[in-house]
Design a protein around this motif. Sequence first.
Motif, PDB file in Angstrom:
ATOM      1  N   MET A 219      31.314  34.309 -26.405  1.00  0.00           N
ATOM      2  CA  MET A 219      31.123  33.041 -25.725  1.00  0.00           C
ATOM      3  C   MET A 219      29.837  33.057 -24.890  1.00  0.00           C
ATOM      4  O   MET A 219      29.072  32.128 -24.930  1.00  0.00           O
ATOM      5  CB  MET A 219      32.351  32.756 -24.853  1.00  0.00           C
ATOM      6  N   ARG A 220      29.620  34.139 -24.159  1.00  0.00           N
ATOM      7  CA  ARG A 220      28.436  34.243 -23.311  1.00  0.00           C
ATOM      8  C   ARG A 220      27.162  34.251 -24.163  1.00  0.00           C
ATOM      9  O   ARG A 220      26.156  33.653 -23.788  1.00  0.00           O
ATOM     10  CB  ARG A 220      28.528  35.507 -22.469  1.00  0.00           C
ATOM     11  N   GLU A 221      27.218  34.931 -25.299  1.00  0.00           N
ATOM     12  CA  GLU A 221      26.060  34.982 -26.190  1.00  0.00           C
ATOM     13  C   GLU A 221      25.723  33.590 -26.708  1.00  0.00           C
ATOM     14  O   GLU A 221      24.560  33.205 -26.765  1.00  0.00           O
ATOM     15  CB  GLU A 221      26.340  35.924 -27.361  1.00  0.00           C
ATOM     16  N   ALA A 222      26.729  32.837 -27.081  1.00  0.00           N
ATOM     17  CA  ALA A 222      26.511  31.477 -27.579  1.00  0.00           C
ATOM     18  C   ALA A 222      25.862  30.604 -26.510  1.00  0.00           C
ATOM     19  O   ALA A 222      24.965  29.798 -26.799  1.00  0.00           O
ATOM     20  CB  ALA A 222      27.829  30.866 -28.044  1.00  0.00           C
ATOM     21  N   LYS A 223      26.290  30.759 -25.263  1.00  0.00           N
ATOM     22  CA  LYS A 223      25.717  29.989 -24.166  1.00  0.00           C
ATOM     23  C   LYS A 223      24.247  30.354 -23.968  1.00  0.00           C
ATOM     24  O   LYS A 223      23.406  29.475 -23.773  1.00  0.00           O
ATOM     25  CB  LYS A 223      26.501  30.244 -22.876  1.00  0.00           C
ATOM     26  N   THR A 224      23.949  31.641 -24.052  1.00  0.00           N
ATOM     27  CA  THR A 224      22.565  32.101 -23.904  1.00  0.00           C
ATOM     28  C   THR A 224      21.696  31.531 -25.013  1.00  0.00           C
ATOM     29  O   THR A 224      20.585  31.053 -24.763  1.00  0.00           O
ATOM     30  CB  THR A 224      22.508  33.640 -23.908  1.00  0.00           C
TER      31      THR A 224
ATOM     32  N   THR B 136      22.195  28.822 -26.756  1.00  0.00           N
ATOM     33  CA  THR B 136      22.052  27.383 -26.526  1.00  0.00           C
ATOM     34  C   THR B 136      21.003  27.108 -25.458  1.00  0.00           C
ATOM     35  O   THR B 136      20.160  26.217 -25.613  1.00  0.00           O
ATOM     36  CB  THR B 136      23.409  26.767 -26.109  1.00  0.00           C
ATOM     37  N   GLU B 137      21.029  27.873 -24.379  1.00  0.00           N
ATOM     38  CA  GLU B 137      20.047  27.695 -23.311  1.00  0.00           C
ATOM     39  C   GLU B 137      18.636  27.996 -23.794  1.00  0.00           C
ATOM     40  O   GLU B 137      17.691  27.276 -23.468  1.00  0.00           O
ATOM     41  CB  GLU B 137      20.400  28.578 -22.120  1.00  0.00           C
TER      42      GLU B 137
ATOM     43  N   LYS C 216      17.479  25.169 -26.083  1.00  0.00           N
ATOM     44  CA  LYS C 216      17.176  23.975 -25.300  1.00  0.00           C
ATOM     45  C   LYS C 216      15.824  24.134 -24.599  1.00  0.00           C
ATOM     46  O   LYS C 216      15.030  23.208 -24.541  1.00  0.00           O
ATOM     47  CB  LYS C 216      18.287  23.728 -24.281  1.00  0.00           C
TER      48      LYS C 216
END
Length: 84
Positions: free
Chosen positions: A1-6, A8-9, A12
Motif C-alpha cells: 500500500m505504501r509503495e503504491a502511494k509513493t 502515485t505521488e 503526480k
Amino acid sequence: MREAKTITELEKTYLTRPKTYIACEDMDFGWSEQEVLDFDEMWQDGCSLEFIAKRFDRDIDEVALLLIDRARKRKCKPRKHGIY
C-alpha cells in the motif's frame, strides 16, 4: 500500500507538470580525480581559465563551473588577477 502511494505521488509530481528545462544539459560536468588535482595545481600556478580549458580540451564554461565548485569547497582561492 505504501509503495503504491509513493508511486502515485511521484507520477503526480513528475508526469503531470509542464516540460522541464534542464540548464547546460549539453555540457560535461564529469572530471576524473586526477583532472581535478591537475586543475587545482594549474589554478594555484596562475594559469588562466582559457589556458586550462585548452589543456583539458574542454569548453571554458565547463572549466568555469569546476572552478565554482572548487571555490565553494574552499579548494581554490581568489587571485589578484581573477580568472585571467
